[in-house]
Design a protein around this motif. Structure first.
Motif, PDB file in Angstrom:
ATOM      1  N   LEU B 148      38.037  32.173  40.822  1.00  0.00           N
ATOM      2  CA  LEU B 148      36.735  32.437  41.444  1.00  0.00           C
ATOM      3  C   LEU B 148      35.806  33.110  40.430  1.00  0.00           C
ATOM      4  O   LEU B 148      34.590  32.925  40.461  1.00  0.00           O
ATOM      5  CB  LEU B 148      36.908  33.338  42.671  1.00  0.00           C
ATOM      6  CG  LEU B 148      35.676  33.489  43.572  1.00  0.00           C
ATOM      7  CD1 LEU B 148      35.438  32.200  44.360  1.00  0.00           C
ATOM      8  CD2 LEU B 148      35.827  34.665  44.535  1.00  0.00           C
ATOM      9  N   PHE B 149      36.420  33.869  39.527  1.00  0.00           N
ATOM     10  CA  PHE B 149      35.628  34.649  38.570  1.00  0.00           C
ATOM     11  C   PHE B 149      35.207  33.812  37.365  1.00  0.00           C
ATOM     12  O   PHE B 149      34.203  34.093  36.734  1.00  0.00           O
ATOM     13  CB  PHE B 149      36.429  35.881  38.123  1.00  0.00           C
ATOM     14  CG  PHE B 149      36.683  36.832  39.252  1.00  0.00           C
ATOM     15  CD1 PHE B 149      35.792  37.862  39.521  1.00  0.00           C
ATOM     16  CD2 PHE B 149      37.779  36.682  40.089  1.00  0.00           C
ATOM     17  CE1 PHE B 149      35.995  38.731  40.584  1.00  0.00           C
ATOM     18  CE2 PHE B 149      38.000  37.547  41.156  1.00  0.00           C
ATOM     19  CZ  PHE B 149      37.109  38.570  41.414  1.00  0.00           C
ATOM     20  N   GLU B 150      36.018  32.831  37.084  1.00  0.00           N
ATOM     21  CA  GLU B 150      35.729  31.980  35.920  1.00  0.00           C
ATOM     22  C   GLU B 150      36.546  30.725  36.116  1.00  0.00           C
ATOM     23  O   GLU B 150      37.772  30.806  36.223  1.00  0.00           O
ATOM     24  CB  GLU B 150      36.154  32.710  34.632  1.00  0.00           C
ATOM     25  CG  GLU B 150      35.535  32.146  33.385  1.00  0.00           C
ATOM     26  CD  GLU B 150      35.828  33.064  32.183  1.00  0.00           C
ATOM     27  OE1 GLU B 150      34.897  33.372  31.450  1.00  0.00           O
ATOM     28  OE2 GLU B 150      37.013  33.434  31.998  1.00  0.00           O
ATOM     29  N   ASP B 151      35.891  29.582  36.183  1.00  0.00           N
ATOM     30  CA  ASP B 151      36.653  28.377  36.500  1.00  0.00           C
ATOM     31  C   ASP B 151      37.378  27.839  35.266  1.00  0.00           C
ATOM     32  O   ASP B 151      37.324  28.430  34.179  1.00  0.00           O
ATOM     33  CB  ASP B 151      35.772  27.325  37.184  1.00  0.00           C
ATOM     34  CG  ASP B 151      34.745  26.722  36.241  1.00  0.00           C
ATOM     35  OD1 ASP B 151      34.883  26.869  35.015  1.00  0.00           O
ATOM     36  OD2 ASP B 151      33.800  26.096  36.752  1.00  0.00           O
ATOM     37  N   ARG B 157      30.561  30.708  37.613  1.00  0.00           N
ATOM     38  CA  ARG B 157      29.735  30.069  38.639  1.00  0.00           C
ATOM     39  C   ARG B 157      28.953  31.057  39.495  1.00  0.00           C
ATOM     40  O   ARG B 157      27.890  30.744  40.000  1.00  0.00           O
ATOM     41  CB  ARG B 157      30.629  29.231  39.569  1.00  0.00           C
ATOM     42  CG  ARG B 157      31.185  28.013  38.927  1.00  0.00           C
ATOM     43  CD  ARG B 157      32.090  27.262  39.885  1.00  0.00           C
ATOM     44  NE  ARG B 157      33.426  27.871  39.948  1.00  0.00           N
ATOM     45  CZ  ARG B 157      34.430  27.365  40.673  1.00  0.00           C
ATOM     46  NH1 ARG B 157      34.239  26.290  41.407  1.00  0.00           N
ATOM     47  NH2 ARG B 157      35.606  27.940  40.671  1.00  0.00           N
ATOM     48  N   PHE B 158      29.564  32.223  39.697  1.00  0.00           N
ATOM     49  CA  PHE B 158      28.984  33.130  40.695  1.00  0.00           C
ATOM     50  C   PHE B 158      28.459  34.434  40.087  1.00  0.00           C
ATOM     51  O   PHE B 158      28.154  35.376  40.806  1.00  0.00           O
ATOM     52  CB  PHE B 158      30.030  33.431  41.782  1.00  0.00           C
ATOM     53  CG  PHE B 158      30.603  32.177  42.383  1.00  0.00           C
ATOM     54  CD1 PHE B 158      29.793  31.330  43.132  1.00  0.00           C
ATOM     55  CD2 PHE B 158      31.932  31.823  42.185  1.00  0.00           C
ATOM     56  CE1 PHE B 158      30.299  30.164  43.682  1.00  0.00           C
ATOM     57  CE2 PHE B 158      32.450  30.658  42.728  1.00  0.00           C
ATOM     58  CZ  PHE B 158      31.634  29.827  43.476  1.00  0.00           C
ATOM     59  N   GLY B 159      28.388  34.454  38.757  1.00  0.00           N
ATOM     60  CA  GLY B 159      27.877  35.662  38.105  1.00  0.00           C
ATOM     61  C   GLY B 159      28.767  36.873  38.305  1.00  0.00           C
ATOM     62  O   GLY B 159      28.290  38.003  38.421  1.00  0.00           O
ATOM     63  N   PRO B 165      38.726  41.785  37.900  1.00  0.00           N
ATOM     64  CA  PRO B 165      39.671  42.882  37.650  1.00  0.00           C
ATOM     65  C   PRO B 165      40.516  42.550  36.425  1.00  0.00           C
ATOM     66  O   PRO B 165      41.023  41.428  36.309  1.00  0.00           O
ATOM     67  CB  PRO B 165      40.526  42.908  38.920  1.00  0.00           C
ATOM     68  CG  PRO B 165      39.686  42.241  39.975  1.00  0.00           C
ATOM     69  CD  PRO B 165      38.880  41.207  39.242  1.00  0.00           C
ATOM     70  N   PRO B 166      40.670  43.503  35.523  1.00  0.00           N
ATOM     71  CA  PRO B 166      41.380  43.205  34.263  1.00  0.00           C
ATOM     72  C   PRO B 166      42.775  42.619  34.483  1.00  0.00           C
ATOM     73  O   PRO B 166      43.217  41.765  33.726  1.00  0.00           O
ATOM     74  CB  PRO B 166      41.458  44.578  33.578  1.00  0.00           C
ATOM     75  CG  PRO B 166      40.326  45.362  34.168  1.00  0.00           C
ATOM     76  CD  PRO B 166      40.132  44.866  35.563  1.00  0.00           C
TER      77      PRO B 166
END
Lengths: 428, 428
Positions: B148-151, B157-159, B165-166
């Motif tokens: 979701l954070f990076e495809d 996609r969603f900034g 989270p690391p």
């Protein structure tokens, strides 16, 4: 005492029998409480939980799990017999299965050596996941498929071809059938119903284990919510279309109706008297499309209101539908293609079924749609009854929203005597 | 009031709200009885049924469904977000999901227009199969996957890429992994737990429907029997190996243990505080092979007795295992490769998980073996905790009998405020 007796006996906890006392008072209390009153099932019916410790006898005139008040959970399995199995082997399997079922339905382990085994160095007889659980209304019902009597090559493996019930044959092809072999047919079947899915799964798993080398599971199905009542004491559950289902089902309290429509009688082959026939149909629902229909359309398709379940001709849930009733413009209040009209005994020359199906969800398909529907089971004295209903449903408005993907028929012999085994009359 | 409050509120029946009064007194009584006492679940625990009408609040400091006493049934779904979804669209989806979850968990229809719809000519908002059912202890828990954070193409996609989270990343490959993509990963997840499977299925179905065009189900899993207790008031259930499972699990009554091991704290990225991390592993059990092992071997593998669940070093179920204890010949009473030894916090530098998995049976495979196992779910403040446990299990004697076929991780944000939505802190 008959196997379909509606009054459950006293509950027996496996844990109580094992004398394992430290695992918590709650479990012991549940075991000790016994099955008082009616086995109304738990969960999807919201009906309380007397069913948890309900027990039904395995032995009797009829098999249990037919007119028994429908439990909430199902594990159904169809089996293929081994090509090396002979008549004595088959009788042995049925005897072993009967002895195990008689114990399991009373909340006992599958054998006396149980999940702890008779010896440290032997595999336990029982797989153990139900050790702490009461009988939970478990019933185990056995059936014989057409191929048991004569296999695909016409071979009479067990010397029973001549005793095949005349009406036991695969169903004809119906409109809308999209049958898949992996969910169809079977030499033998076992229907395990319980108010606790773990108890139903435990039964199928252990019976399958007993069959090792003699028969193996061809296909199986879990169901999580009963879709029919079989007792007037049960509320009508809902199917995955969101509608009450089986309002007009045959109920065990209607003894003459059950006698007339369910139990094989003097007109059938002698060994089947007191038995019945099981039809299983895996019916995939196209629920995403259904969900996009307006309520009026959904109600037109069913012929009943969604909330109350009343026929569209008026009244309340248990009011008889009036198929002649018309609206202001002369249109029939119950559509000519409504499911309730086409399936109603009034329009089928009085034909009735005892329905005992379950909702299922098998995950999802590749498109992200839930792979969900109805695992339909009905019992009837002749498979012709089901054929008549399904033929009448050819023009069913519901056909657009369902797909029959599995089909099987089984002869369900009468109940086992407590000195015998299920199906003994076939081999007598 | 927190979302993980152990005390259920008063049950609300959907039927009561709809005012459908003719469908039977039994159902109404269940609706009116309310959730008194503790939600101990029904069915597989044999613990009675106060849980039937239990309700848990959706809004709170933490999401419900984590330390909530484990309900008996699960429907878990992983979702893929649409390639056209943007940041505002994602926030809209989470807002819609939150509003729906807040209603569903209180036993209400998914929206005010419900299963009967606001108008005759509109599709109903609610699919209807739970109309008559109480809340049944339903909890709905949302999670965000690494993608979701990076495809896969590295697109933010969603900034939110900078706020990932690391520690949120796919798990490393473990010994024995046989992962299948169709049961792994996901952009979003929803865990629906209830004492009634029909209520859990209804929740996933309606939330999936709300997501139409924005996210779709990638894979999903039904579980029928909880395999862990999360409260000292619950008895320890059994997994499909027939053993008690999760005896040493973190329990909600151990507030400091939960704070130390489950909730993300000041050391995590700010928006995750009060959240946690979910690890899901689909673990197929080779139950036929397991069932053929002698009990002594089964007990050696687990490190506990099969009946009582006591550690092989002696005592009763809740006695702490003594890993130093030896037998007459000097051999360790708890095998060096026993599961209980390798997974024990004492041998993991104090690492603990809150386990919340379920037994599953997905029919059978082509060889007639039950396709069965454990859908493992654990919650922990850092995914490293799971990695430490699973790494330690590389030499587990149990490895011979299990195969990990699915894997997914999700960041579970803190609970939603009643004027907000789940995950709002991520977008603030």
């Amino acid at each position: 005492m008959t196997g379909d007796d509606a009054t459950p006996g006293r509950g027996v906890s496996r844990r109580g029998l094992l004398g394992l006392v430290s695992a918590g008072a709650a479990g012991l209390a549940a075991g000790a409480a016994g099955g008082v009153g009616f086995a109304t099932g738990m969960g999807s019916t919201g009906e309380g939980t007397a069913g948890s410790t309900a027990t039904y006898p395995f032995y009797g005139d009829h098999q249990a799990g037919i007119t028994t008040p429908a439990q909430d959970r199902l594990h159904f399995a169809a089996f293929t017999v081994s090509s090396t199995l002979d008549r004595e082997g088959l009788i042995g399997l049925l005897s072993d299965w009967s002895a195990a079922a008689a114990r399991l339905t009373q909340g006992l382990d599958v054998s006396e050596t149980g999940a702890l085994g008779g010896s440290d160095v032997a595999p336990p007889d029982d797989t153990g996941e139900a050790i702490d659980l009461p009988a939970s209304g478990l019933t185990i019902t056995f059936g014989f498929g057409p191929t048991l009597f004569e296999d695909a090559d016409g071979v009479d493996r067990f010397g029973i071809a001549a005793r095949r019930p005349p009406g036991l044959a695969r169903l004809p092809r119906f409109a809308g059938d999209a049958l898949r072999p992996e969910w169809s047919d079977g030499d033998l079947c076992i229907q395990a119903c319980s108010d606790d899915p773990q108890v139903a799964v435990h039964a199928i798993r252990n019976l399958s284990r007993i069959a090792f080398g003699r028969a193996s599971i061809a296909w199986s199905q879990l169901g999580f919510g009963r879709t029919s009542s079989t007792s007037t004491a049960q509320t009508t559950p809902r199917n995955l279309f969101g509608f009450k289902d089986g309002t007009a089902n045959l109920k065990l309290e209607d003894r003459s109706g059950v006698d007339d429509h369910v139990w094989a009688g003097a007109d059938d082959i002698a060994w089947m008297r007191g038995g019945t026939y099981l039809v299983a149909r895996k019916i995939r629902m196209v629920i995403e499309v259904w969900d996009r229909q307006q309520r009026q359309e959904q109600e037109r398709v069913i012929g009943r209101s969604k909330g109350e379940g009343a026929p569209l001709s008026g009244g309340t849930e248990f009011t008889e539908p009036d198929f002649a009733a018309t609206g202001a413009a002369g249109e029939p209040l119950i559509d000519t293609a409504a499911h309730v009209r086409l399936a109603h005994p009034e329009n089928l020359g009085g034909v009735r079924l005892l329905r005992r199906g379950y909702n299922y969800v098998d995950g999802n398909d590749a498109l992200g749609s839930l792979d969900a529907g109805l695992f339909f089971i009905s019992f009837q004295r002749s498979i012709d009854q089901f054929t008549a209903v399904q033929t009448a449903l050819a023009g069913d408005a519901m056909a657009e929203y369902v797909k029959h993907v599995g089909s099987a028929v089984f002869a369900v012999p009468p109940g086992a005597r407590d000195d015998g085994y299920v199906g003994a009359s076939l081999f007598a």
